[in-house]
Each structure stands twice: as structure tokens, then as C-alpha cells.
Write an enzyme that holds these catalytic residues in place. Structure first.
Site, PDB file in Angstrom:
ATOM      1  CD  GLU A 143      -2.846  -1.224   2.392  1.00 48.05           C
ATOM      2  OE1 GLU A 143      -2.596  -0.487   3.366  1.00 48.05           O
ATOM      3  OE2 GLU A 143      -3.821  -1.987   2.354  1.00 48.05           O
ATOM      4  CD  GLU A 300      -3.849  -6.321   2.962  1.00 48.42           C
ATOM      5  OE1 GLU A 300      -4.618  -5.590   3.617  1.00 48.42           O
ATOM      6  OE2 GLU A 300      -2.617  -6.171   2.944  1.00 48.42           O
TER       7      GLU A 300
END
Ligand SMILES: [Zn+2]
Length: 481
Positions: A143, A300
Site C-alpha cells: 500500500e 486483502e
């Protein structure tokens, strides 16, 4: 095959437990796990002293249970020794304050020393796992995000501007620096837009956002180059953050990758809405599919309540399944759930996984297992599906950033405007592709370009023939300003 799995952190649990975890995973239909994205302290306890034995053993156990592995490069969370080595590698925030140790992503993305440590650990991992039959791919960092306003970044920004504009005359003209006598006569005079500088020149502000985005694209590219060279048989991805995240031009970040993956949390500890905004989740999927105009993965997917200091809402019975099929309908070719077992330690001890803290299978495990069984029966049929949608929406990060600098109206928000158009279509079951401004538009009947504030000539040259050939273009106020 349809990759179905979990994010697993074997380093958080006693080694005696690993075989039990692998058995439970296999019984639930898990065939893929992501490992090691935050394991730098365990992979390189001291500078240059690499230890892959524990990870080799974990991978061997998983592989013996039919489970393949995606490895994360661990640069998103550095061990204390790395940051102690480079005290000036901590990010400086927009208030001019330097961060300290304690969370993650603390590093300045232009810092040469940090980047070198990142390349070294990436290369060591790559060389060790290039020929491991269980390892199928790599996730770079985690991220990627943030902006840094440190002296290193200021110098890098000045160099970036020199490359972009060539001369100060060109830069001064582009930014309109005659206003308030901001005419720059040396590159070194150009500041970064910290808050102590007040509201910045809009040209400077937009260029700084572009520069920071390019910096992260370059940071990622260094690791891509190593992995391409050392591990040509394994795929490379990064885990993106959907429509909402706006600090990096995701079209550029996706370009060198084999596949886009993203992290989808419809219910987190930061939002406690009773009803999930399914249109908004769908917009995340469509944005991710649009980055490379190809199927994407979930790296995720929420399986339990999320949260750091506070606990969010536990996914309701059936929601994991609902979100799984929603993702597949929007083009997902893999589902990896965060995380296998809820951590007993650290900032995310309230961020729940498939298993509870105690490690016993419960309701969420049963739901995972049921989904795994269904997807095994569906088999290859759901892979590589193409979404043939009649409508495209043009997403422009330049426009997004320009509005962040100059909102135009106190009640105007570009992402909200964009979402309102998307939602109207979504709620009528009209499929939408999210595309960049240079996309081939010929396949669409309708193109919506809300508030295309930054409209370069190339974009106009792309839109004009679409309309001349009978396509319908909807745009709004605040376009081409
Ligand atoms: Zn910096």
C-alpha cells in the site's frame, strides 16, 4: 486456477502451529497465501545478515499441503536498525515535522540509503526464492502511500522540475509566477508546499503532487527491475487501495506490473455505517480493473472486523460470500482474505482475521470453507472473464490533485461528484469501465468525464473523434479550466 487464500504471518506464531494452520487452510480450499510483507526484522535481523531458514520451513509446510506462495518485499515497515542507520530517512510531513519510529511507512521515498537497503533485501530474497517451486509471485512493498517534504525531497523536486520544464522561464510562465512576484531565478529557490508557506501557487502545488506520485512509481520500479532480472518466471504485483486512495497516479503505478491486486475493506474500524455502500465497493473493483484493463486480484479481502484503536463491525453472516461474488462479477480472478488468524500483538490486534485470537475455527472459517468449496466446483470457468460495458468514466489523477489544491467551492468534491455519476449507473445495473483519459473509447456508447479540470490537448484529441463518430460524451462544469 482461481487463487483462493489468505494473508498469513507464520512469524507471529510458534512453529509447532504451522502444520495445523496448513491443514486447516487446505481443508477450506486455500491454495495460495501471501507471506513476509512485514517480515524484514526476521529476514535481515542485522545489516547484510539474511535469514531465510524460517521462511523456507514455512513455505515447505504450506507447499506440502498444496498451497502456493506470494512473497511481499518488506520495505513498507523497516526494522529499527534500518531507520537508526539513516536518521534523516524519516518522512517530513506537511507541517515540517519529521516522523519518528513506531508505525510503518515512515521512510522518505527519495532517501538514497533507505532505497539501497530496500534493493539489497529485495535482491537477497529474489535470489533465494527465484527457483522455489512454491513461490509464484511477488507483491512489492505494501500500500505505497504518503508525501514527504524533507530537504532531500525538495532537491529531488527541483531536479524533477528541471527535467519537466527545461528552463526557469518556461516554469515561471507555466506557473504564472508574475503574480505576487514569485519569479524564480534559481532552481534552488523553489520550495515544497509545506503549510508554513501558506496557500501555494496552484502550479507548484499540482507539480509537487505529480512529483511525489512519480517518486513512488520510481521507488516501485527499482524493485520491479530486480525481480524481473532475478525471477523471470514469477509474476509481480502491488496491493493497491481502490478508488479512494489518491496520492499516486494508479494508472502509472500499475503499468510495469503483471497484475493489479487490491485491498478491499467494506467495513473498517474507521467507519461504522450499518449498511455497506455496495456501489462504492463496486467502484473500487471497477477502478482496479481499469488500471490495466484486465482482470485483477484481491490481495486483502476483509474477513473479520477491522480497526486499530477501535473495533469495526464484524462482517455479517454471508457478507464474505457476498463480497467475494461481487468482486468476481467485477472481474476478480483471485480472492485472498486478510488475514488468517487475528494477531495477539501490535497495532492491529483488533483487526480480525478468519480465525479468532485463540486459533480455533469458527463462523468465519466455516464461511471461508463454504466459499472455497463453491469456487472449486466453479473451477476455471470464472477465470479471465471480460466485462463488456457500454459506459466508460474517465478518471484523472491530475484533475483530482488540482482540485485538492483549489477546491473551487467549499461544497465541491471531485471524488463525490465522480461517485454520484457512478452510483446512478450502478443502481440501474449498467456496467461501467473506469479508464484513463488516453484510453481507446471506440467501444463505448457513453463516456462520462465529470469535471475534467485538467484537460490537455491529447485528451481533447481523444474525445473529439469519439463524439464525431456518434459517441455520447457527458461532461460538467469546471471542465478544461
Ligand atoms: Zn523526503
Amino acid at each position: 486456477m482461481f487463487h483462493f487464500g489468505v494473508d498469513y504471518y507464520p512469524e507471529h506464531w510458534p512453529e509447532e502451529r504451522w502444520a495445523t494452520d496448513a491443514q486447516l487452510m487446505q481443508a477450506a480450499g486455500v491454495n495460495t497465501v501471501r507471506l513476509a510483507e512485514f517480515a524484514w526484522s526476521f529476514l535481515e535481523p542485522e545489516a547484510g545478515d539474511f535469514d531465510f531458514d524460517w521462511l523456507d520451513r514455512a513455505i515447505e509446510i504450506l507447499h506440502a499441503h498444496g498451497i502456493q506462495v506470494i512473497l511481499g518485499t518488506p520495505t513498507a515497515s523497516a526494522p529499527p536498525w534500518v531507520m537508526a542507520m539513516f536518521p534523516d530517512s524519516y518522512k517530513v510531513n506537511e507541517n515540517g515535522q519529521r516522523r519518528t519510529y513506531g508505525n510503518r511507512c515512515e521512510f522518505c521515498p527519495t532517501h538514497a540509503g533507505y532505497r539501497e537497503r530496500g534493493r539489497l533485501v529485495t535482491r537477497a530474497m529474489a535470489e533465494h526464492y527465484a527457483d522455489n517451486p512454491a513461490v509464484i509471485g511477488w507483491q512489492i512493498d505494501n500500500e505505497l502511500n504518503g508525501r514527504c517534504y524533507c530537504p532531500n525531497c525538495r532537491a529531488a523536486f527541483q531536479n524533477w522540475l528541471r527535467e519537466r520544464y527545461g528552463t526557469l522561464e518556461t516554469l515561471n510562465a507555466a506557473w504564472g509566477t508574475i503574480f505576487w512576484s514569485h519569479v524564480y531565478t534559481e532552481w534552488s529557490q523553489i520550495p515544497v508546499p509545506v503549510e508554513t508557506g501558506g496557500v501555494p501557487n496552484p502550479g507548484l502545488d499540482l507539480d509537487f503532487r505529480r512529483f511525489m506520485s512519480d517518486t513512488f512509481v520510481h521507488f516501485q520500479q527499482e524493485q520491479v527491475d530486480i525481480l524481473r532480472q532475478v525471477c523471470p518466471m514469477q509474476f509481480i504485483t502491488h496491493n493497491f487501495m481502490g478508488f479512494n486512495f489518491d496520492q499516486i497516479d494508479y494508472f502509472k503505478l500499475a503499468q510495469p506490473l503483471d497484475v493489479v491486486t487490491w485491498d478491499n475493506y467494506p467495513r473498517t474500524g474507521w467507519r461504522l455505517e450499518k449498511e455497506v455502500n455496495h456501489a462504492y465497493v463496486a467502484l473500487g473493483h471497477d477502478t482496479m480493473r481499469g488500471l490495466k484493463r484486465q482482470p485483477f486480484w484481491l490481495m486483502e479481502e476483509q474477513s473479520g472486523s477491522g480497526g486499530w484503536q477501535t473495533v469495526g463491525i464484524n462482517p455479517r453472516p454471508g457478507e464474505m460470500r457476498l463480497w467475494t461474488y461481487q468482486a468476481i462479477a467485477h472481474g476478480a480472478d483471485a480472492m485472498i482474505y486478510f488475514r488468517w488468524r487475528t494477531a495477539r500483538y501490535g497495532t492491529e490486534q483488533y483487526w480480525h482475521g478468519v480465525l479468532y485470537h485463540h486459533g480455533q475455527p469458527g463462523r468465519r472459517y466455516d464461511e471461508l470453507k463454504a466459499i472455497g468449496g463453491e469456487l472449486q466446483r466453479a473451477g476455471e470457468k470464472i477465470l479471465g472473464a471480460e466485462n463488456r460495458n457500454p459506459v466508460a468514466m474517465i478518471l484523472s489523477y491530475d484533475t483530482r490533485w488540482a482540485f485538492q489544491g483549489q477546491q473551487n467551492h467549499v461544497d465541491f468534491h471531485y471524488p463525490a461528484l465522480f461517485t454520484s455519476y457512478y452510483k446512478a449507473l450502478h443502481n440501474r445495473n449498467i456496467g461501467v469501465d473506469i479508464v484513463p483519459s488516453d484510453a481507446d473509447l471506440s467501444r463505448y456508447r457513453l463516456v462520462i468525464a465529470p469535471a475534467l479540470y485538467i484537460l490537455p490537448q491529447e485528451t481533447a484529441d481523444n474525445l473529439r473523434p469519439f463524439v464525431q463518430n456518434g459517441g455520447m460524451l457527458i461532461t460538467t462544469a469546471r471542465s478544461a479550466v
